[in-house]
Design a protein around this motif. Structure first.
Motif, PDB file in Angstrom:
ATOM      1  N   PHE A  29      22.581  28.994-102.867  1.00 18.74           N
ATOM      2  CA  PHE A  29      23.371  28.854-101.651  1.00 18.74           C
ATOM      3  C   PHE A  29      22.499  28.629-100.412  1.00 18.74           C
ATOM      4  CE2 PHE A  29      27.501  29.232-103.153  1.00 18.74           C
ATOM      5  CZ  PHE A  29      27.695  30.336-103.957  1.00 18.74           C
ATOM      6  N   LEU A  30      21.191  28.509-100.610  1.00 15.97           N
ATOM      7  CA  LEU A  30      20.336  28.258 -99.442  1.00 15.97           C
ATOM      8  C   LEU A  30      20.692  26.916 -98.802  1.00 15.97           C
ATOM      9  CD1 LEU A  30      16.784  29.447-100.526  1.00 15.97           C
ATOM     10  CD2 LEU A  30      18.232  30.399 -98.741  1.00 15.97           C
ATOM     11  N   GLY A  31      20.785  26.930 -97.503  1.00 17.15           N
ATOM     12  CA  GLY A  31      21.085  25.706 -96.791  1.00 17.15           C
ATOM     13  C   GLY A  31      22.556  25.429 -96.585  1.00 17.15           C
ATOM     14  N   VAL A  32      23.399  26.322 -97.080  1.00 21.10           N
ATOM     15  CA  VAL A  32      24.835  26.142 -96.882  1.00 21.10           C
ATOM     16  C   VAL A  32      25.429  27.430 -96.339  1.00 21.10           C
ATOM     17  CG1 VAL A  32      25.015  24.449 -98.743  1.00 21.10           C
ATOM     18  CG2 VAL A  32      25.454  26.848 -99.218  1.00 21.10           C
ATOM     19  N   ILE A  33      26.580  27.281 -95.728  1.00 22.73           N
ATOM     20  CA  ILE A  33      27.367  28.433 -95.298  1.00 22.73           C
ATOM     21  C   ILE A  33      28.385  28.721 -96.397  1.00 22.73           C
ATOM     22  CG2 ILE A  33      28.913  29.342 -93.527  1.00 22.73           C
ATOM     23  CD1 ILE A  33      26.096  28.729 -92.516  1.00 22.73           C
ATOM     24  N   VAL A  34      28.526  29.946 -96.780  1.00 22.80           N
ATOM     25  CA  VAL A  34      29.442  30.302 -97.850  1.00 22.80           C
ATOM     26  C   VAL A  34      30.422  31.351 -97.333  1.00 22.80           C
ATOM     27  CG1 VAL A  34      29.602  30.819-100.299  1.00 22.80           C
ATOM     28  CG2 VAL A  34      27.446  30.074 -99.351  1.00 22.80           C
ATOM     29  N   GLY A  35      31.658  31.210 -97.729  1.00 22.75           N
ATOM     30  CA  GLY A  35      32.650  32.130 -97.203  1.00 22.75           C
ATOM     31  C   GLY A  35      33.730  32.474 -98.200  1.00 22.75           C
ATOM     32  N   TRP A  36      34.514  33.449 -97.814  1.00 19.26           N
ATOM     33  CA  TRP A  36      35.698  33.849 -98.571  1.00 19.26           C
ATOM     34  C   TRP A  36      36.935  33.601 -97.712  1.00 19.26           C
ATOM     35  CZ3 TRP A  36      35.650  35.251-103.582  1.00 19.26           C
ATOM     36  CH2 TRP A  36      34.452  35.699-104.141  1.00 19.26           C
ATOM     37  N   PHE A  37      37.939  33.049 -98.343  1.00 14.09           N
ATOM     38  CA  PHE A  37      39.247  32.865 -97.735  1.00 14.09           C
ATOM     39  C   PHE A  37      40.283  33.471 -98.673  1.00 14.09           C
ATOM     40  CE2 PHE A  37      38.421  29.923 -94.222  1.00 14.09           C
ATOM     41  CZ  PHE A  37      37.127  29.523 -94.526  1.00 14.09           C
ATOM     42  N   ARG A  38      41.460  33.720 -98.151  1.00 14.29           N
ATOM     43  CA  ARG A  38      42.538  34.212 -98.998  1.00 14.29           C
ATOM     44  C   ARG A  38      43.842  33.538 -98.602  1.00 14.29           C
ATOM     45  NH1 ARG A  38      42.821  40.516 -96.817  1.00 14.29           N
ATOM     46  NH2 ARG A  38      43.823  40.085 -94.800  1.00 14.29           N
ATOM     47  N   ALA A  50      32.229  35.053 -93.854  1.00 16.19           N
ATOM     48  CA  ALA A  50      31.274  33.998 -94.159  1.00 16.19           C
ATOM     49  C   ALA A  50      29.867  34.523 -93.955  1.00 16.19           C
ATOM     50  CB  ALA A  50      31.513  32.768 -93.289  1.00 16.19           C
ATOM     51  N   ILE A  51      28.911  33.894 -94.640  1.00 16.72           N
ATOM     52  CA  ILE A  51      27.522  34.299 -94.535  1.00 16.72           C
ATOM     53  C   ILE A  51      26.628  33.072 -94.568  1.00 16.72           C
ATOM     54  CG2 ILE A  51      27.302  34.631 -97.031  1.00 16.72           C
ATOM     55  CD1 ILE A  51      25.383  36.990 -96.422  1.00 16.72           C
ATOM     56  N   ASP A  52      25.550  33.143 -93.800  1.00 18.59           N
ATOM     57  CA  ASP A  52      24.511  32.118 -93.826  1.00 18.59           C
ATOM     58  C   ASP A  52      23.349  32.726 -94.603  1.00 18.59           C
ATOM     59  OD1 ASP A  52      23.017  29.971 -91.300  1.00 18.59           O
ATOM     60  OD2 ASP A  52      22.436  30.372 -93.371  1.00 18.59           O
ATOM     61  N   ARG A  57      23.109  36.042 -91.335  1.00 20.06           N
ATOM     62  CA  ARG A  57      24.181  36.265 -90.361  1.00 20.06           C
ATOM     63  C   ARG A  57      25.539  36.236 -91.053  1.00 20.06           C
ATOM     64  NH1 ARG A  57      24.895  32.194 -86.802  1.00 20.06           N
ATOM     65  NH2 ARG A  57      23.817  30.784 -88.245  1.00 20.06           N
ATOM     66  N   THR A  58      26.444  37.073 -90.584  1.00 15.99           N
ATOM     67  CA  THR A  58      27.776  37.162 -91.162  1.00 15.99           C
ATOM     68  C   THR A  58      28.849  37.065 -90.088  1.00 15.99           C
ATOM     69  OG1 THR A  58      27.728  39.582 -91.041  1.00 15.99           O
ATOM     70  CG2 THR A  58      27.020  38.573 -93.108  1.00 15.99           C
ATOM     71  N   LEU A  59      30.042  36.717 -90.522  1.00 10.84           N
ATOM     72  CA  LEU A  59      31.201  36.630 -89.639  1.00 10.84           C
ATOM     73  C   LEU A  59      32.397  37.135 -90.432  1.00 10.84           C
ATOM     74  CD1 LEU A  59      32.362  35.556 -86.894  1.00 10.84           C
ATOM     75  CD2 LEU A  59      32.871  33.431 -88.125  1.00 10.84           C
ATOM     76  N   TYR A  60      33.256  37.917 -89.780  1.00  7.09           N
ATOM     77  CA  TYR A  60      34.413  38.492 -90.470  1.00  7.09           C
ATOM     78  C   TYR A  60      35.707  38.191 -89.722  1.00  7.09           C
ATOM     79  CZ  TYR A  60      31.128  41.214 -93.246  1.00  7.09           C
ATOM     80  OH  TYR A  60      30.120  41.591 -94.099  1.00  7.09           O
ATOM     81  N   LEU A 104      28.189  29.608 -88.600  1.00  3.41           N
ATOM     82  CA  LEU A 104      29.305  30.210 -89.312  1.00  3.41           C
ATOM     83  C   LEU A 104      30.608  29.673 -88.726  1.00  3.41           C
ATOM     84  CD1 LEU A 104      27.869  33.820 -89.303  1.00  3.41           C
ATOM     85  CD2 LEU A 104      27.964  32.275 -91.239  1.00  3.41           C
ATOM     86  N   ASN A 105      31.571  29.424 -89.565  1.00  2.00           N
ATOM     87  CA  ASN A 105      32.806  28.795 -89.093  1.00  2.00           C
ATOM     88  C   ASN A 105      33.993  29.356 -89.868  1.00  2.00           C
ATOM     89  OD1 ASN A 105      34.937  26.928 -88.480  1.00  2.00           O
ATOM     90  ND2 ASN A 105      33.364  25.451 -87.861  1.00  2.00           N
ATOM     91  N   PRO A 106      35.007  29.852 -89.168  1.00  2.94           N
ATOM     92  CA  PRO A 106      36.170  30.422 -89.858  1.00  2.94           C
ATOM     93  C   PRO A 106      37.256  29.407 -90.209  1.00  2.94           C
ATOM     94  CG  PRO A 106      36.384  30.774 -87.518  1.00  2.94           C
ATOM     95  CD  PRO A 106      35.069  30.055 -87.729  1.00  2.94           C
TER      96      PRO A 106
END
Length: 124
Positions: A29-38, A50-52, A57-60, A104-106
């Protein structure tokens, strides 16, 4: 094209905990932003976290702050979502998603790669 596979969903009582995993079968996952959605049927997809992986860095989303934790495995090929103090309103299908680019982007539309989802059901 990365293949994302979620696991760890199931049935849990309110107040309980659950950990979801998302494995990237193609690369790290290096180089990408990965996140969870529901998503709940009939409703739009909701941002969870999401996490970088490059800097941690994280965003909730507001509804999960303080209860959920997003993290990655040491080899950076696995994404986790630790969910504590679960509530019935957390019931949904949870999706892992990845996007390239900075920040990071929601917004779900900015994520190009999606897993098939795993169902989480929280009973009251």
């Amino acid at each position: 094209q990365a293949l994302l596979v979620e696991s760890g969903g199931g049935l849990v009582q309110a107040g309980g905990s659950m950990r979801l995993s998302c494995v990237n079968s193609e690369r790290s996952f290096l180089g990408v932003i990965v996140g969870w959605f529901r998503q709940v049927p009939g409703q739009s997809r909701e941002f969870v976290a999401a996490i970088d992986f490059s800097d941690g860095r994280t965003l909730y989303g507001d509804s999960v702050k303080g209860r959920f934790t997003i993290s990655g495995g040491d080899r950076k090929t696995t994404l986790y979502l630790q969910m504590n103090n679960l509530k019935p309103e957390d019931t949904a299908t949870y999706y892992c998603a990845a996007r390239r680019g900075m920040g990071l982007n929601p917004v779900s539309d900015t994520y190009a790669i999606w897993g098939r989802g795993t169902q989480v059901t929280v009973s009251s």
